[in-house]
Write an enzyme that holds these catalytic residues in place. Structure first.
Site, PDB file in Angstrom:
ATOM      1  N   CYS A   1      21.420 -33.299 -58.313  1.00 20.39           N
ATOM      2  CA  CYS A   1      20.641 -32.394 -57.457  1.00 20.39           C
ATOM      3  C   CYS A   1      21.381 -31.106 -57.113  1.00 20.39           C
ATOM      4  O   CYS A   1      20.763 -30.148 -56.645  1.00 20.39           O
ATOM      5  CB  CYS A   1      20.228 -33.112 -56.175  1.00 20.39           C
TER       6      CYS A   1
ATOM      7  N   HIS B   1      18.248 -28.229 -50.414  1.00 21.62           N
ATOM      8  CA  HIS B   1      17.689 -29.141 -51.408  1.00 21.62           C
ATOM      9  C   HIS B   1      16.544 -29.925 -50.790  1.00 21.62           C
ATOM     10  O   HIS B   1      16.657 -30.444 -49.676  1.00 21.62           O
ATOM     11  CB  HIS B   1      18.794 -30.081 -51.900  1.00 21.62           C
TER      12      HIS B   1
ATOM     13  N   ASN C   1      11.352 -34.750 -54.544  1.00 23.45           N
ATOM     14  CA  ASN C   1      12.704 -34.400 -54.967  1.00 23.45           C
ATOM     15  C   ASN C   1      12.702 -34.146 -56.470  1.00 23.45           C
ATOM     16  O   ASN C   1      12.518 -35.069 -57.259  1.00 23.45           O
ATOM     17  CB  ASN C   1      13.651 -35.543 -54.608  1.00 23.45           C
TER      18      ASN C   1
END
Length: 328
Positions: free
Chosen positions: A114, A255, A285
């Site tokens: 990520c 994020h 996500n």
């Protein structure tokens, strides 16, 4: 010598197929209220059976090159951040360079999960420091739904597919953003907290069935603690070494993993909700594509104006984390 690294033509692409929380409730023991309260996610996008992560990357890359009016043959590098490549080899970057007819560019994938977008900014700055004439196509692309165990309600509700692309160069131009500073860190002693399977540690013989080691696994509570702590720390460190505070930042783009993490990080940094951009509800996500997708949407929505300073931060498997300061 001043290091010039500019981000141009940030373009995102998501697949058409949408999976709602109600769709997931038909697959696993969950419901819309449970998912929204714990994650903030309502929908996520899933690539078609005929698509791979490279196809998402190609769509974003073509849009990026069209927006910049740059021919693919003018590129010197193709970088791809991904933890869900089409193959262990060849790389998505090579597949992409070939599809674009970019010629004999340097092409490579790298994995920071990520945190891939922020790691890629750091790599791009290094390439430009070495050769300021470089022109780098940088893509973040993920097909996380291909690594989701749809029977695990703790992870299957979290992830979606997306890609984003930009060009990094020394010139910049109208609408570009200067990368003012980047800081990337990691802690491999915590590598077991988040694992995306499917590599050579999954030992299969021809004909063997796929087992649980093939899919994403995550220890949620421990991940939450590390994510909040490390993203706050890296943001504070980055701001301090540039003589800045959060008051000098017009927009904070973290994020997009979990609304509780976003709120906790924002609270500890002392940034009000009005200066935090969140698009988690629509996409879930999307790992490395999360921040560039959010930045593209924030600009389109008028949340980023010329002259604004934007702070981005991410945390991912590895463990990896980082932050970057962008000046639009």
């Amino acid at each position: 010598m001043t290091l010039n690294c500019h981000l141009r033509a940030l373009c995102a692409h998501v697949p058409e197929t949408v999976i709602t929380n109600d769709d997931l409730a038909a697959l696993v023991d969950t419901n819309d209220q449970w998912i929204v309260e714990r994650t903030g996610i309502r929908r996520r996008h899933r690539l078609a059976d005929t698509e791979n992560a490279s196809d998402l990357a190609l769509a974003a890359a073509r849009r990026c090159l069209e927006e910049t009016a740059l021919p693919a043959r003018s590129l010197t590098h193709v970088l791809a951040a991904t933890c869900t490549p089409d193959h262990l080899s060849p790389s998505i970057a090579c597949i992409l360079a070939g599809a674009l007819d970019a010629g004999p560019v340097m092409a490579m994938d790298f994995g920071a999960a990520c945190t891939g977008f922020i790691y890629g900014l750091s790599l791009g700055r290094a390439f430009l420091a070495q050769a300021p004439e470089s022109r780098i196509l940088f893509v973040c692309t993920e097909a996380l739904t291909r690594r989701v165990n749809w029977q695990d309600r703790g992870t299957c509700v979290l992830f979606g597919d997306a890609a984003a692309a930009c060009v990094l160069d020394s010139e910049g131009g109208e609408g570009s953003a200067r990368v003012e500073d980047v800081l990337c860190q990691s802690d491999g002693t915590q590598r077991d907290l988040i694992v995306v399977g499917g590599g050579t540690a999954c030992r299969y013989a021809p004909g063997d069935p796929v087992d649980d080691s093939f899919f994403i696994s995550m220890r949620g509570r421990d991940t939450y603690k590390h994510a909040v702590r490390q993203m706050v720390q890296v943001c504070e460190t980055l701001l301090a070494r540039n003589g800045l505070t959060m008051d000098d930042v017009e927009l904070f783009v973290p994020h997009q993993a979990n609304i509780r993490i976003i709120e906790a990080v924002g609270s500890r940094l002392g940034v009000g909700a009005e200066r935090v951009f969140v698009n988690l509800a629509e996409y879930g996500n999307t790992s490395s594509a999360s921040i560039p997708l959010a930045l593209a949407e924030a600009r389109a929505a008028g949340r980023i104006r010329p002259g604004d300073r934007v702070l981005v931060t991410a945390f991912g498997a590895g463990l990896t984390w980082g932050a970057a300061l962008l000046r639009f």
